[in-house]
Design an enzyme around this catalytic site. Structure first.
Site, PDB file in Angstrom:
ATOM      1  N   VAL A   1       7.101 -10.012  -2.477  1.00 13.95           N
ATOM      2  CA  VAL A   1       6.502 -11.275  -2.908  1.00 13.95           C
ATOM      3  C   VAL A   1       5.024 -11.337  -2.548  1.00 13.95           C
ATOM      4  O   VAL A   1       4.376 -12.365  -2.731  1.00 13.95           O
ATOM      5  CB  VAL A   1       7.225 -12.493  -2.279  1.00 13.95           C
ATOM      6  CG1 VAL A   1       8.661 -12.558  -2.779  1.00 13.95           C
ATOM      7  CG2 VAL A   1       7.170 -12.446  -0.761  1.00 13.95           C
ATOM      8  N   GLU A   2       4.483 -10.244  -2.042  1.00  8.72           N
ATOM      9  CA  GLU A   2       3.051 -10.221  -1.724  1.00  8.72           C
ATOM     10  C   GLU A   2       2.377  -9.176  -2.618  1.00  8.72           C
ATOM     11  O   GLU A   2       2.143  -9.433  -3.787  1.00  8.72           O
ATOM     12  CB  GLU A   2       2.863  -9.991  -0.215  1.00  8.72           C
ATOM     13  CG  GLU A   2       3.517 -11.151   0.577  1.00  8.72           C
ATOM     14  CD  GLU A   2       3.306 -11.085   2.080  1.00  8.72           C
ATOM     15  OE1 GLU A   2       2.241 -10.634   2.539  1.00  8.72           O
ATOM     16  OE2 GLU A   2       4.228 -11.512   2.804  1.00  8.72           O
TER      17      GLU A   2
END
Lengths: 343, 343
Positions: free
Chosen positions: A127-128
């Site tokens: 998610v980064e």
């Protein structure tokens, strides 16, 4: 250097704790702790800076360290929780990178024992930056001649482009991201005029209430401990817990699997906290004023009145900046081709 | 200033076309055209720079002008098509912002007649910055005291924070994003050693083949025409058309609704084209070498051999940079609160 502030507090820049204060009111050092195996050099810092700003090491080519830790602002992203590749958001609010070098452990849950270790995490967080592996990321670095040359110059050898060396360069750059010289620091060094009367009242209340028990000068983070300094948050029950879902995250327990670590977090620095809204591990609290009241309720078990809250917020504002002047880096090119995969 | 290059081409920096050349081999001016109603001032440029880098005017707080037009690199994003808020991608490749001030119209389809007009588009494009309206965006600017003060200083009056003024500031900043002084420019000014033999061969072939018919010095874009200079792409059939889906986009027709404008595009600058991969309006062509061959086939109806292709690519590389040194801007703060909406 010593002086009596308008508030009557004894202000010292020495290491001895002044009479009547639970903490040493130190100014921030110009240089944070530097590990023996990663000494600072100008060339390494410059390389780390480029890597920090380079979005090409995210799966989509759109997310760099600076995307969530914006150095043009408070070292974070003004968001509840950060948004990485493909618009994905994780569960945690981005901590500021400014003065992160004064933290003994990194991440909200302290799962990284150094900036070097921390630097590797977001690259492969889905998610980064969303890379499948650190090997995949470093393979992209190896495709960029300007980086290969710099890694060789900085670290030596034909195989200088490694994940560990990239992390060292980024960490070295991050150790330059410090903000000594704030109004508080000037006050701590004896300039009584550096804090106005409200800020001085706020400093005094901050100390009397016991905030300094965890947020210790000079970085107003936890003390430097090799294993990290962790505190249960929220400690006391209050309506805030439900309102802001403060116990939905298990905190450090997720790292250690020890129930004793449930809801424990590293104590974050309050340097530049005024630029860090929204607040806490989940970014659920929108304003600094409300964050101060949440802390008073959840950690001290008290309801802070509005005047004290305003005074403490004013004091915390004195922990902002100044930010070092910085040039925009140039990212080394791959002429005629992109290393970011096609859509 | 005149000189004979090693290739035998007459090189001039004057406005007259040299004998034997279809085009004037001009060096890029230091200053692009500036509209009379938006004169350059240092304060306006500095304001525009902050707005350019500020992600808070996107719906998620994650996308700034610089996200897709990265000034640390080639002024674009190395992607096939750009990725905006929520990971959404549009249909077009981001054109470089470097030297965009030398274009008479903006966007691939030329739908904006000025940089001022262009600046408003991405803010409300739902696959770019994703704001619901320009009013919503400017309302965010008004919440930031440091911007309000600057708008008043730059534009005067109590109601200085307007969409038009924001666009003027960004456009003024963009007019500083120029790269005179490339190897080609030095050559054009008489320094024969600025281009190596291969680059000089490439320049000659570029001219002989007729590339300069559209990509004219000094910006190597179309000529400055108030209404824009548009060319059908692809013009000739070739296997590339299917391979790279070059006719899937209707081009300028979507703007004018005129079938005569089908597949027409503004002629983009070739300045810094080596840093602009992947190529064309849809970013479908991965390398500059392939892009040169696609252009030869689709616009000139010829198959370019490898030697000529390599020479032209080498020449195009001489149109890269140099990039002006630039400081990292500081974005004005909203202490204690974030203006980016909660997740």
């Amino acid at each position: 250097m010593q002086g009596i502030g308008q508030s009557g507090l004894l202000i010292v820049a020495a290491l001895t704790a002044p009479a009547g204060l639970a903490e040493e009111w130190l100014a921030l050092p110009d240089i944070p702790p530097v590990p023996a195996d990663n000494p600072q050099t100008n060339a390494k810092i410059e390389l780390g800076k480029q890597l920090f700003f380079d979005p090409r090491f995210s799966s989509t080519g759109t997310v760099s360290c600076n995307s969530c830790h914006n150095l043009m602002a408070g070292g974070e992203d003004s968001r509840t929780t950060s948004m990485g590749v493909h618009g994905l958001a994780g569960p945690r609010n981005a901590p500021t990178v400014w003065n992160s070098a004064f933290h003994s452990v990194q991440f909200w849950d302290g799962r990284a024992g150094s900036l070097e270790e921390q630097a590797k995490g977001p690259v492969i967080a889905q998610v980064e930056m969303g890379m499948r592996s650190l090997d995949e990321a470093i393979a992209r670095v190896r495709q960029i001649p300007g980086y290969v040359e710099q890694f060789r110059n900085v670290f030596g050898g034909e195989n200088a482009v490694t994940v560990d060396n990239a992390a060292k360069a980024v960490a070295a750059f991050e150790r330059t991201l410090v903000t000594p010289g704030s109004a508080y620091d000037r006050f701590a060094k004896g300039d009584e005029s550096a804090l106005n009367a409200q800020q001085q009242r706020g400093l005094k209340r901050f100390n009397e209430l016991g905030c300094t028990g965890c947020h210790r000068p000079p970085a107003f983070s936890g003390p430097w401990l090799a294993g990290g300094f962790f505190v249960t948050f929220p400690f006391h029950d209050s309506p805030h817990v439900t309102q802001y879902k403060l116990r939905d995250d298990s905190g450090r327990e997720a790292v250690t699997k020890d129930p004793a670590d449930r809801h424990k977090y590293r104590v974050p620095t309050l340097r530049n906290v005024a630029l860090g809204a929204p607040y806490f591990h989940n970014g659920a609290v929108p304003t600094l004023s409300e964050a101060v009241q949440v802390m008073a309720a959840s950690q001290l078990g008290i309801k802070l009145n509005e005047a004290d809250t305003a005074d403490i917020v004013a004091f915390l504002g004195a922990l902002t900046g100044p930010f070092p002047a910085m040039s925009l880096p140039r990212l080394p090119a791959t002429p005629g081709v992109s290393i970011v995969p096609a859509n």
